[in-house]
Design an enzyme around this catalytic site. Structure first.
Site, short mmCIF file in Angstrom:
data_model
loop_
_atom_site.label_atom_id
_atom_site.label_comp_id
_atom_site.label_asym_id
_atom_site.label_seq_id
_atom_site.Cartn_x
_atom_site.Cartn_y
_atom_site.Cartn_z
N SER A 91 28.38 45.60 36.72
CA SER A 91 27.17 45.01 36.51
C SER A 91 26.25 46.77 35.40
O SER A 91 27.17 47.84 35.88
CB SER A 91 26.22 44.79 37.40
OG SER A 91 26.63 43.33 37.61
N1 SAH Z 1 29.79 43.57 42.00
C1 SAH Z 1 30.27 43.68 41.37
C2 SAH Z 1 31.24 43.39 40.04
C3 SAH Z 1 31.15 41.67 39.99
S1 SAH Z 1 31.52 41.10 38.49
C4 SAH Z 1 30.22 44.88 41.18
O1 SAH Z 1 29.59 45.51 41.90
O2 SAH Z 1 31.27 45.64 40.90
C5 SAH Z 1 32.28 39.56 39.12
C6 SAH Z 1 32.90 39.24 40.03
O3 SAH Z 1 32.62 37.92 40.64
C7 SAH Z 1 34.45 39.17 39.92
O4 SAH Z 1 35.26 40.41 39.91
C8 SAH Z 1 34.65 37.73 39.95
O5 SAH Z 1 36.74 37.52 40.21
C9 SAH Z 1 34.77 37.42 40.42
N2 SAH Z 1 34.57 35.96 41.08
C10 SAH Z 1 34.51 35.36 40.23
N3 SAH Z 1 34.09 33.44 40.68
C11 SAH Z 1 34.35 33.86 42.44
C12 SAH Z 1 33.56 33.08 42.80
N4 SAH Z 1 33.75 31.73 43.00
N5 SAH Z 1 34.42 33.60 44.16
C13 SAH Z 1 34.19 35.39 44.33
N6 SAH Z 1 34.17 35.80 43.24
C14 SAH Z 1 34.31 35.42 42.08
#
Ligand code: SAH
Length: 241
Positions: A91
């Site tokens: 983000s």
């Molecule tokens: N917080 C992260 C960015 C998040 S991007 C950072 O600091 O870099 C969102 C993430 O959520 C992605 O890596 C995606 O694979 C994950 N995601 C999506 N659905 C999910 C689920 N059901 N459970 C866990 N992670 C999930």
């Protein structure tokens, strides 16, 4: 015979210049990450109203450039999200700071993050709370984040590859829960795992559409207070196949 002063001859200077010109060039020097970080916090985060001094300090100290692919390091402190592989993104710095501030982290808190991605948000939280738990559904990203977190020496971050819709029941309840991908509705299991008095920050809405960043507070009587904070755009919180 008087010796000629060689260095008085223009041709000699030309030769010296030519030799220096052929010397191997130095690699362009590394940017000054520390000052880029200070600038990021001042211009993108404080300027937009984030005030919590502990959150600002955490944003000033986590080396964001080490959480993005090497080819994008020089853009790590820009005012935008960046790709981190597998179609996912880290983000924008302001959104990380805002979500963290909204959750009101205390040093005795235990925090759950859903969507580890690069591990950056987890690292920011690790500066602010006692224990961080973070779940990622994609194994490759989860493993990379784990290696990074280990290399940076964080000892209060627990990572798990798994489906965040189920949360982390064995370690619940959590004082704060940050969901960094967007579900269409807030997952009920995660609301159950929020402590009495706990705060959840979650982007709610459809994939591709505008989502609403919500702050949800659980009162001691179990009732929920929901506040819409800001329209945002996150990758979807996917269901496991
Ligand atoms: N917080 C992260 C960015 C998040 S991007 C950072 O600091 O870099 C969102 C993430 O959520 C992605 O890596 C995606 O694979 C994950 N995601 C999506 N659905 C999910 C689920 N059901 N459970 C866990 N992670 C999930």
């Amino acid at each position: 015979m008087r010796r000629k002063n060689l260095f008085a001859m223009p041709a000699v200077w030309l030769a010296v210049g030519w030799l220096l010109g052929c010397a191997p060039r130095q690699a362009p020097s590394e940017p000054r990450w520390e000052s880029l970080r200070q600038e990021m916090v001042a211009r993108q985060i404080e300027a937009r109203g984030v005030r919590d001094s502990r959150v600002l300090a955490a944003m000033r100290s986590v080396p964001r450039h080490l959480f993005v692919p090497e080819s994008l390091r020089r853009e790590a402190y820009g005012d935008f999200p960046l790709p981190i592989g597998d179609g996912q993104t880290i983000s924008q710095p302001y959104i990380v700071a805002l979500m963290t501030e909204l959750a009101r982290p205390e040093s005795s808190d235990r925090a759950l993050e859903i969507g580890t991605g690069s591990g950056y948000q987890a690292a920011v939280l690790a500066h602010l709370v006692r224990e961080v738990y973070s779940m990622e559904i994609l194994e490759s990203l989860g493993n990379q984040a784990a290696a990074r977190i280990r290399a940076l020496g964080y000892d209060n971050i627990n990572l798990r590859v798994g489906d965040g819709y189920a949360g982390w029941p064995e370690s619940a309840p959590f004082d704060l829960i940050l969901i960094t991908a967007a579900p269409e509705r807030v997952p009920p299991a995660l609301l159950d795992q929020l402590s009495s008095g706990g705060r959840m920050v979650v982007p709610v809405g459809q994939e591709g559409g505008v989502q609403s960043l919500q702050l949800i507070r659980k009162h001691p009587d179990g009732s929920l207070e929901i506040k819409d904070v800001l329209p945002v755009r996150f990758v979807p919180l996917v269901h496991s196949p």
